[in-house]
Structure formats: structure tokens, C-alpha cells
Design a protein around this motif. Sequence first.
Motif, PDB file in Angstrom:
ATOM      1  N   PRO A  87       0.808  -1.233   0.000  1.00  0.00           N
ATOM      2  CA  PRO A  87       0.000   0.000   0.000  1.00  0.00           C
ATOM      3  C   PRO A  87       0.836   1.276   0.000  1.00  0.00           C
ATOM      4  O   PRO A  87       0.406   2.297  -0.550  1.00  0.00           O
ATOM      5  CB  PRO A  87      -0.825  -0.123   1.288  1.00  0.00           C
ATOM      6  N   GLU A  88       2.040   1.235   0.623  1.00  0.00           N
ATOM      7  CA  GLU A  88       2.838   2.455   0.712  1.00  0.00           C
ATOM      8  C   GLU A  88       3.689   2.703  -0.527  1.00  0.00           C
ATOM      9  O   GLU A  88       4.428   3.691  -0.582  1.00  0.00           O
ATOM     10  CB  GLU A  88       3.763   2.382   1.930  1.00  0.00           C
ATOM     11  N   SER A 115       4.060   3.474  -4.620  1.00  0.00           N
ATOM     12  CA  SER A 115       3.380   4.044  -5.784  1.00  0.00           C
ATOM     13  C   SER A 115       3.986   3.452  -7.048  1.00  0.00           C
ATOM     14  O   SER A 115       5.211   3.516  -7.250  1.00  0.00           O
ATOM     15  CB  SER A 115       3.514   5.570  -5.784  1.00  0.00           C
ATOM     16  N   LYS A 162      -4.055  -3.690  -6.088  1.00  0.00           N
ATOM     17  CA  LYS A 162      -2.621  -3.559  -5.849  1.00  0.00           C
ATOM     18  C   LYS A 162      -1.857  -4.739  -6.461  1.00  0.00           C
ATOM     19  O   LYS A 162      -1.005  -5.359  -5.821  1.00  0.00           O
ATOM     20  CB  LYS A 162      -2.328  -3.451  -4.354  1.00  0.00           C
ATOM     21  N   SER A 204      10.409  -0.334  -0.611  1.00  0.00           N
ATOM     22  CA  SER A 204       9.529  -0.550   0.535  1.00  0.00           C
ATOM     23  C   SER A 204      10.285  -1.034   1.769  1.00  0.00           C
ATOM     24  O   SER A 204      10.055  -0.550   2.883  1.00  0.00           O
ATOM     25  CB  SER A 204       8.427  -1.557   0.174  1.00  0.00           C
ATOM     26  N   GLY A 213       8.590   4.707  -2.897  1.00  0.00           N
ATOM     27  CA  GLY A 213       8.250   4.132  -1.603  1.00  0.00           C
ATOM     28  C   GLY A 213       8.913   4.899  -0.482  1.00  0.00           C
ATOM     29  O   GLY A 213       9.600   5.909  -0.708  1.00  0.00           O
ATOM     30  N   PRO A 214       8.748   4.427   0.756  1.00  0.00           N
ATOM     31  CA  PRO A 214       9.348   5.140   1.901  1.00  0.00           C
ATOM     32  C   PRO A 214      10.875   5.137   1.891  1.00  0.00           C
ATOM     33  O   PRO A 214      11.491   6.033   2.467  1.00  0.00           O
ATOM     34  CB  PRO A 214       8.793   4.381   3.118  1.00  0.00           C
TER      35      PRO A 214
END
Length: 251
Positions: A57-58, A60, A109, A142, A87-88
Motif C-alpha cells: 500500500p505504501e 506508488s 494492488k 519498501s 516508496g518510503p
Amino acid sequence: MSCSIPQRCARQLLREPFQRGSLPIFLAPAFSPRTQCFSTTSPAQSRVGGAALSIPPEVSFKLIDIPATLSRTRGKDIPKFVAEIKGPKGEMSLNIPSFVNITHDEAAKKASLSVEDTTVPHQRAMWGTVRALLQNHILGVSEGHVCVLSMVGVGYRATIEDKASTVQPAYPGQKFVSLKVGFSHPIELGIPQGVVASTPQPTRILLEGVDKRIVTQFAAEIREWRRPEPYKGKGIFVNGETIKLKAKKIK
């Protein structure tokens, strides 16, 4: 020179048209024409490329078209669009060949890959390759990729230094891995950009980064200074690598 009776019979059978009734049953398969292909696997699905990609989910995942004027690649892998993954941990991009099609389901997703012609060997080879690269990029932005190097040997040590006496920094703020692995001088290696190195123990090196290729390549460069040898078991081991010990040669 006269031929034996079995040899004359075999030559006569090869000259004459094949007749199943004129041969013994156990010789019929050897003289019958081959009608079955060697490989019976279906060329329609790739084991790696056919598997769907799970997008956290986090993360793109976007597909951006590349104008024809900006595409400078020649040959079979002319990119038609680029996959942008954020991502993060960071962001990465990958050029997708024109014969690879990606179906992205934003609600579920999921992303699935396919190729235009499954009978072309190059397309089948790149099918699984592109899918594996996308999976590595998604995992990198991620969670990140990690390589753990273990140093086995008397006096083997590693430290992270801000400056080096034998190597010039390639970019501002670059740090260096200093190895003591049995040489008369320390080995200093510049840490690539985007890789974070630490030494939780004097004999352990932890490499972290977003790009798996850069992380594993730098781990291979460190390992090359002391590759594991099979007699004493010394060397630099990557990610739980093991080696089978050999018996010592006694004269």
C-alpha cells in the motif's frame, strides 16, 4: 571383404521402404519415423513472468510513456514506457521493452506482465527478467535490500572510516570500508552512493540500500579481497555462504 548375414540384412532394410510387417516387433521403434517433439512443455506461460506482482500500500507504481524522440536504445529492447516506483525508502525507475505489456490493477494492488509473442526466445527470456527486476525495485523502495558479510580469519577486522589515505572520495561525504584481512596495509574501499554500511561487530559488515544490484556488487568487491578457501575455511562470506572443507594434502 564379405559382410556377415546380420549386416547385409540391416543394409537391405535401410535401402528398402519401411514396412512394419517385415521387421520384428522389438526393432520397429528404432526404424519408425520420429513424430514426437523432444520437448513437450507449453511455450505459453513463464514460471517467473506469469506470476503477478504484489504492490504494498505504501508503494506508488506508475507507467509513463516515453516519446519516440527520447528513446535512444537500439536493438530488440527499445523501451516504450518506463515504470516509476516510489516508496518510503526511495524511488526507482525501469525502462520496459516495447514487447512487454503490463496490466496494473490499482484497486487490487496487483500488476501482471505478458509478452506479444511467446514463441520468440528473446521475449520469453526478458519476460521473467523484467518481472524479477520490478520485484527487486518494489522490495527495495519498501523494505530495502541487505547484505551481511562475515569475516573468518585470525585478525580479520573491518571498520567504517570518514576519510581514506589511499582512495579519493568519488562524491561529497563518501565513507570508506577499511579491511584488515592479512595484508601488510589496510584495504580501503569507497562506499557507493545509495548504500549504507555499518559494522555491528568487528567481523561483520552490514550493507543496506535500495538498489539490489549496487548492494550485491559492492558486497562482491569486498569478498574478492579474501575469497573463502576450502582448506582452513578462512575468508569473507556473504549472506550465510558456506563452503565444503577439503582434506589437507599430506605427503
